[in-house]
Design an enzyme around this catalytic site. Structure first.
Site, PDB file in Angstrom:
ATOM      1  N   CYS A  10     -28.612  37.707  13.931  1.00  0.00           N
ATOM      2  CA  CYS A  10     -29.969  38.263  13.880  1.00  0.00           C
ATOM      3  C   CYS A  10     -29.855  39.749  13.582  1.00  0.00           C
ATOM      4  CB  CYS A  10     -30.739  37.971  15.169  1.00  0.00           C
ATOM      5  SG  CYS A  10     -30.049  38.714  16.659  1.00  0.00           S
ATOM      6  N   ASN A  13     -28.621  41.518  17.625  1.00  0.00           N
ATOM      7  CA  ASN A  13     -27.654  40.718  18.408  1.00  0.00           C
ATOM      8  C   ASN A  13     -27.861  40.905  19.920  1.00  0.00           C
ATOM      9  OD1 ASN A  13     -24.001  40.398  18.753  1.00  0.00           O
ATOM     10  ND2 ASN A  13     -25.537  38.803  18.784  1.00  0.00           N
ATOM     11  N   CYS A  15     -31.236  39.641  21.192  1.00  0.00           N
ATOM     12  CA  CYS A  15     -32.343  38.736  21.563  1.00  0.00           C
ATOM     13  C   CYS A  15     -32.108  37.328  21.019  1.00  0.00           C
ATOM     14  CB  CYS A  15     -33.684  39.281  21.070  1.00  0.00           C
ATOM     15  SG  CYS A  15     -34.089  40.937  21.694  1.00  0.00           S
ATOM     16  N   ARG A  16     -32.357  37.133  19.726  1.00  0.00           N
ATOM     17  CA  ARG A  16     -32.348  35.775  19.169  1.00  0.00           C
ATOM     18  C   ARG A  16     -30.961  35.160  19.089  1.00  0.00           C
ATOM     19  NH1 ARG A  16     -35.520  37.494  13.914  1.00  0.00           N
ATOM     20  NH2 ARG A  16     -34.339  39.379  14.445  1.00  0.00           N
ATOM     21  N   SER A  17     -30.007  35.872  18.498  1.00  0.00           N
ATOM     22  CA  SER A  17     -28.706  35.213  18.283  1.00  0.00           C
ATOM     23  C   SER A  17     -27.911  34.997  19.574  1.00  0.00           C
ATOM     24  CB  SER A  17     -27.871  35.920  17.205  1.00  0.00           C
ATOM     25  OG  SER A  17     -27.596  37.254  17.524  1.00  0.00           O
ATOM     26  N   ASP A 126     -38.892  37.652  15.294  1.00  0.00           N
ATOM     27  CA  ASP A 126     -38.274  38.730  16.073  1.00  0.00           C
ATOM     28  C   ASP A 126     -39.160  39.029  17.292  1.00  0.00           C
ATOM     29  OD1 ASP A 126     -37.267  41.080  17.061  1.00  0.00           O
ATOM     30  OD2 ASP A 126     -37.174  42.104  15.120  1.00  0.00           O
TER      31      ASP A 126
HETATM   32  P1  4NP Z   1     -32.790  40.518  17.704  1.00  0.00           P
HETATM   33  O1  4NP Z   1     -33.992  41.462  18.160  1.00  0.00           O
HETATM   34  O2  4NP Z   1     -32.564  40.787  16.241  1.00  0.00           O
HETATM   35  O3  4NP Z   1     -33.322  39.149  17.937  1.00  0.00           O
HETATM   36  O4  4NP Z   1     -31.603  40.873  18.576  1.00  0.00           O
HETATM   37  C1  4NP Z   1     -33.998  42.838  17.915  1.00  0.00           C
HETATM   38  C2  4NP Z   1     -33.274  43.689  18.721  1.00  0.00           C
HETATM   39  C3  4NP Z   1     -33.307  45.039  18.503  1.00  0.00           C
HETATM   40  C4  4NP Z   1     -34.083  45.545  17.477  1.00  0.00           C
HETATM   41  C5  4NP Z   1     -34.796  44.686  16.657  1.00  0.00           C
HETATM   42  C6  4NP Z   1     -34.758  43.329  16.880  1.00  0.00           C
HETATM   43  N1  4NP Z   1     -34.144  46.932  17.264  1.00  0.00           N
HETATM   44  O5  4NP Z   1     -34.900  47.374  16.373  1.00  0.00           O
HETATM   45  O6  4NP Z   1     -33.438  47.721  17.950  1.00  0.00           O
END
Ligand code: 4NP
Length: 155
Positions: A10, A13, A15-17, A126
């Site tokens: 993702c 790294n 939240c989703r993954s 997201d």
């Molecule tokens: P992820 O979520 O891609 O599912 O881990 C996010 C985590 C951090 C950010 C964006 C999405 N960020 O902008 O810091």
């Protein structure tokens, strides 16, 4: 037997993954299939490298009996596309980001996670700027996809 390598990717790294990795690992364990897989997760971004998953991701995991607090964020590297048999991206923009790095000559083409699970060409949204309900939605998608992916890879 050679293990099947699956990388979940993702943006951050955190939240989703990590949820995709944690749920897949738990479902594989429940089916006695842990030894068949080498799994990991990574992000295209580097803001959160070295961090544990987002507290909201850990919370929704915990609500579902899963501890993902040991996972640590890392950034995807070129070698991941030759080391892993499948690179499953949580959203189309993640695939585009990997392709923009011109790593296309490597072995494994990034795929859309939900599509690889046979659940349609859709993104896992997201949740980072959302609320708990957005993390619950991610968990539900990842929960459905993990069983389908296990059927596909170990069926
Ligand atoms: P992820 O979520 O891609 O599912 O881990 C996010 C985590 C951090 C950010 C964006 C999405 N960020 O902008 O810091």
């Amino acid at each position: 037997m050679t293990k099947i390598g699956i990388l979940f990717v993702c943006l951050g790294n955190i939240c989703r993954s990590p949820l995709a990795e944690g749920v897949f690992a738990a479902r594989a364990e429940a089916r006695g299939l842990t030894h068949r897989f080498h799994i990991d997760s990574a992000g295209t971004g580097r803001w959160h490298v070295g961090e544990a998953p987002d507290p909201r991701a850990m919370a929704v995991a915990k609500q579902n009996g899963l501890d993902i607090s040991h996972l640590r964020a890392r950034q995807i590297v070129r070698e991941d596309l030759s080391r892993f048999d499948s690179v499953l991206c949580m959203a189309g923009d993640i695939i585009a980001e990997i392709e923009a790095r011109r790593w296309a000559a490597d072995r494994t083409a990034p795929e859309l996670y939900m599509q690889a699970a046979g659940l349609g060409a859709i993104d896992v949204p997201d949740p980072y700027y959302g609320g708990p309900e957005d993390y619950e939605a991610v968990y539900r998608m990842v929960s459905a996809a993990s069983d389908r992916l296990l059927d596909r890879f170990a069926g």
